[in-house]
Motif scaffolding. Structure first.
Motif, PDB file in Angstrom:
ATOM      1  N   SER A  28     -65.427  44.438  97.242  1.00 29.02           N
ATOM      2  CA  SER A  28     -66.744  44.932  97.665  1.00 29.02           C
ATOM      3  C   SER A  28     -66.825  46.459  97.614  1.00 29.02           C
ATOM      4  CB  SER A  28     -67.066  44.450  99.081  1.00 29.02           C
ATOM      5  OG  SER A  28     -66.252  45.107 100.051  1.00 29.02           O
ATOM      6  N   GLN A  29     -65.681  47.129  97.744  1.00 28.29           N
ATOM      7  CA  GLN A  29     -65.651  48.590  97.738  1.00 28.29           C
ATOM      8  C   GLN A  29     -65.280  49.169  96.371  1.00 28.29           C
ATOM      9  OE1 GLN A  29     -66.704  50.429 100.334  1.00 28.29           O
ATOM     10  NE2 GLN A  29     -67.148  48.463 101.327  1.00 28.29           N
ATOM     11  N   GLY A  30     -65.021  48.294  95.407  1.00 34.90           N
ATOM     12  CA  GLY A  30     -64.693  48.765  94.062  1.00 34.90           C
ATOM     13  C   GLY A  30     -63.326  49.405  93.964  1.00 34.90           C
ATOM     14  N   VAL A  31     -62.376  48.916  94.777  1.00 38.39           N
ATOM     15  CA  VAL A  31     -61.005  49.435  94.714  1.00 38.39           C
ATOM     16  C   VAL A  31     -60.050  48.261  94.557  1.00 38.39           C
ATOM     17  CG1 VAL A  31     -61.579  51.413  96.178  1.00 38.39           C
ATOM     18  CG2 VAL A  31     -60.618  49.362  97.227  1.00 38.39           C
ATOM     19  N   THR A  32     -58.811  48.571  94.221  1.00 31.79           N
ATOM     20  CA  THR A  32     -57.795  47.532  94.101  1.00 31.79           C
ATOM     21  C   THR A  32     -57.179  47.239  95.463  1.00 31.79           C
ATOM     22  OG1 THR A  32     -56.059  49.155  93.659  1.00 31.79           O
ATOM     23  CG2 THR A  32     -57.229  48.255  91.745  1.00 31.79           C
ATOM     24  N   LEU A  33     -56.524  46.101  95.571  1.00 37.75           N
ATOM     25  CA  LEU A  33     -55.799  45.759  96.789  1.00 37.75           C
ATOM     26  C   LEU A  33     -54.731  46.815  97.082  1.00 37.75           C
ATOM     27  CD1 LEU A  33     -55.181  43.714  99.066  1.00 37.75           C
ATOM     28  CD2 LEU A  33     -53.668  42.531  97.462  1.00 37.75           C
ATOM     29  N   PHE A  34     -54.121  47.348  96.027  1.00 38.23           N
ATOM     30  CA  PHE A  34     -53.109  48.399  96.183  1.00 38.23           C
ATOM     31  C   PHE A  34     -53.682  49.583  96.962  1.00 38.23           C
ATOM     32  CE2 PHE A  34     -51.240  52.384  94.701  1.00 38.23           C
ATOM     33  CZ  PHE A  34     -49.879  52.155  94.841  1.00 38.23           C
ATOM     34  N   VAL A  35     -54.896  50.027  96.601  1.00 33.81           N
ATOM     35  CA  VAL A  35     -55.515  51.188  97.252  1.00 33.81           C
ATOM     36  C   VAL A  35     -55.813  50.882  98.718  1.00 33.81           C
ATOM     37  CG1 VAL A  35     -57.624  52.576  97.341  1.00 33.81           C
ATOM     38  CG2 VAL A  35     -56.444  52.229  95.164  1.00 33.81           C
ATOM     39  N   LYS A  99     -58.043  56.338  96.470  1.00 37.77           N
ATOM     40  CA  LYS A  99     -58.387  55.855  95.128  1.00 37.77           C
ATOM     41  C   LYS A  99     -58.348  57.008  94.124  1.00 37.77           C
ATOM     42  CE  LYS A  99     -62.348  54.033  92.500  1.00 37.77           C
ATOM     43  NZ  LYS A  99     -63.755  53.570  92.595  1.00 37.77           N
ATOM     44  N   GLN A 100     -58.950  58.146  94.491  1.00 39.91           N
ATOM     45  CA  GLN A 100     -58.979  59.297  93.583  1.00 39.91           C
ATOM     46  C   GLN A 100     -57.570  59.818  93.321  1.00 39.91           C
ATOM     47  OE1 GLN A 100     -61.808  60.139  92.087  1.00 39.91           O
ATOM     48  NE2 GLN A 100     -60.616  61.545  90.813  1.00 39.91           N
ATOM     49  N   THR A 101     -56.768  59.913  94.379  1.00 36.52           N
ATOM     50  CA  THR A 101     -55.373  60.350  94.223  1.00 36.52           C
ATOM     51  C   THR A 101     -54.616  59.423  93.277  1.00 36.52           C
ATOM     52  OG1 THR A 101     -55.299  61.292  96.449  1.00 36.52           O
ATOM     53  CG2 THR A 101     -53.194  60.737  95.450  1.00 36.52           C
ATOM     54  N   THR A 102     -54.818  58.117  93.450  1.00 36.64           N
ATOM     55  CA  THR A 102     -54.115  57.119  92.639  1.00 36.64           C
ATOM     56  C   THR A 102     -54.535  57.198  91.176  1.00 36.64           C
ATOM     57  OG1 THR A 102     -53.993  55.667  94.575  1.00 36.64           O
ATOM     58  CG2 THR A 102     -53.592  54.666  92.429  1.00 36.64           C
ATOM     59  N   ILE A 103     -55.849  57.334  90.944  1.00 38.33           N
ATOM     60  CA  ILE A 103     -56.344  57.439  89.572  1.00 38.33           C
ATOM     61  C   ILE A 103     -55.745  58.655  88.876  1.00 38.33           C
ATOM     62  CG2 ILE A 103     -58.401  57.958  88.185  1.00 38.33           C
ATOM     63  CD1 ILE A 103     -59.989  56.192  90.136  1.00 38.33           C
ATOM     64  N   GLU A 104     -55.717  59.786  89.579  1.00 34.82           N
ATOM     65  CA  GLU A 104     -55.183  61.013  88.985  1.00 34.82           C
ATOM     66  C   GLU A 104     -53.688  60.883  88.692  1.00 34.82           C
ATOM     67  OE1 GLU A 104     -56.246  64.015  91.782  1.00 34.82           O
ATOM     68  OE2 GLU A 104     -58.380  63.966  91.265  1.00 34.82           O
ATOM     69  N   ALA A 105     -52.954  60.242  89.609  1.00 32.67           N
ATOM     70  CA  ALA A 105     -51.510  60.073  89.405  1.00 32.67           C
ATOM     71  C   ALA A 105     -51.219  59.125  88.243  1.00 32.67           C
ATOM     72  CB  ALA A 105     -50.858  59.563  90.685  1.00 32.67           C
TER      73      ALA A 105
END
Length: 226
Positions: A28-35, A99-105
C-alpha cells in the motif's frame, strides 16, 4: 575492549498474521517488505542507542549482469545503509527515507565495501567494526530442493560459534511467516537480552502497522508484561 568474535545465535519468528499485515502495508505504501522491516529495525536501534544517526549493513548478491547469474562463485558485496532519523517523523516518513537510502545504495552494488571504508576513514578500533556494527538481511527467494540421482538430500542447521559483527539479523520468508536468527557477540550480549530485543522489535512492528501516522518517538516498544 577487543573483539574475540565468539558468537551464538537465537532463533526468531514473525507469525503469519503479522507477516501478512507487513506485506499488505508495504504494498500500500509502494515499498518492499525489506524497507518496512529495515525501517523498524533502524527505529529499534535508535531507541536503544538514543542516537538517531543509524548505519546498518546488508548483503547484495553481486549478480547484476545476466552473464554471471548462473556462474559458480562468491560475488556478494556489502552495502552500508545510513539514515538520520527525525523523532518527529511518522513511520511512513521514516519508510520513505529508508526507501531512498536503499535505492541509492542499490544503485551502486559493485563499489567494494573496502573502498567505502577507505573513503569514510572512520576511527579504527579493534573493538568496533568500521562503518556499521549491525547487519540486516531478508531472504525472499525460496530454496529449491536439491535433486541428485541416487541421493536423498536434506538441510541441517549449522551451529553458530562466531560473530562477525555485534548483531546480525537474518530473516527468511516462509509460507507460515518469517523465520530467521539473530547472531550476536557473546562478549556484549546474553541470550535473554537478545530475546527481549526481538520482543521489542515485534512490538514496534505491531504498533507501526496499526498507527503508521504516529510519530516514531511515540511508538511503543515495551511488551505488555514490561
Amino acid at each position: 575492549p577487543v573483539q574475540s568474535y565468539r558468537g551464538e545465535a537465537e532463533t526468531i519468528f514473525i507469525p503469519k498474521p503479522l507477516t501478512e499485515r507487513l506485506n499488505e502495508f508495504s504494498r500500500s505504501q509502494g515499498v518492499t517488505l525489506f524497507v518496512t522491516m529495515l525501517s523498524a529495525m533502524k527505529l529499534l536501534l535508535a531507541r536503544y542507542a538514543n542516537d538517531f544517526d543509524i548505519s546498518v549493513g546488508t548483503a547484495i548478491a553481486g549478480r547484476s549482469r545476466r552473464e554471471v547469474e548462473e556462474l559458480i562463485g562468491f560475488f556478494v558485496n556489502t552495502l552500508a545503509l545510513r539514515t538520520t532519523l527525525d523523532p518527529d517523523w511518522t513511520f511512513i516518513e521514516l519508510m520513505e527515507a529508508v526507501k531512498q537510502t536503499t535505492i541509492e545504495a542499490f544503485a551502486h552494488p559493485d563499489v567494494p565495501f573496502d573502498s567505502i571504508v577507505e573513503a569514510a576513514a572512520p576511527e579504527r578500533s579493534l573493538s568496533v567494526p568500521p562503518v556499521f556494527q549491525v547487519m540486516f538481511r531478508l531472504h525472499n527467494q525460496p530454496m529449491s530442493a536439491l535433486d541428485i540421482e541416487g541421493l536423498d538430500v536434506s538441510a541441517l542447521p549449522a551451529e553458530t560459534l562466531t560473530a562477525k559483527l555485534d548483531l546480525n539479523f537474518s530473516f527468511t520468508e516462509r509460507t507460515n511467516g518469517i523465520g530467521g536468527s539473530i547472531e550476536y557477540a557473546v562478549d556484549l550480549y546474553e541470550a535473554e537480552s537478545i530475546k527481549r530485543m526481538f520482543g521489542h522489535y515485534l512490538e514496534l512492528l505491531e504498533h507501526a502497522m496499526r498507527h503508521p501516522e504516529q510519530k516514531i518517538s511515540r511508538i511503543p516498544m515495551l511488551t505488555s508484561e514490561e
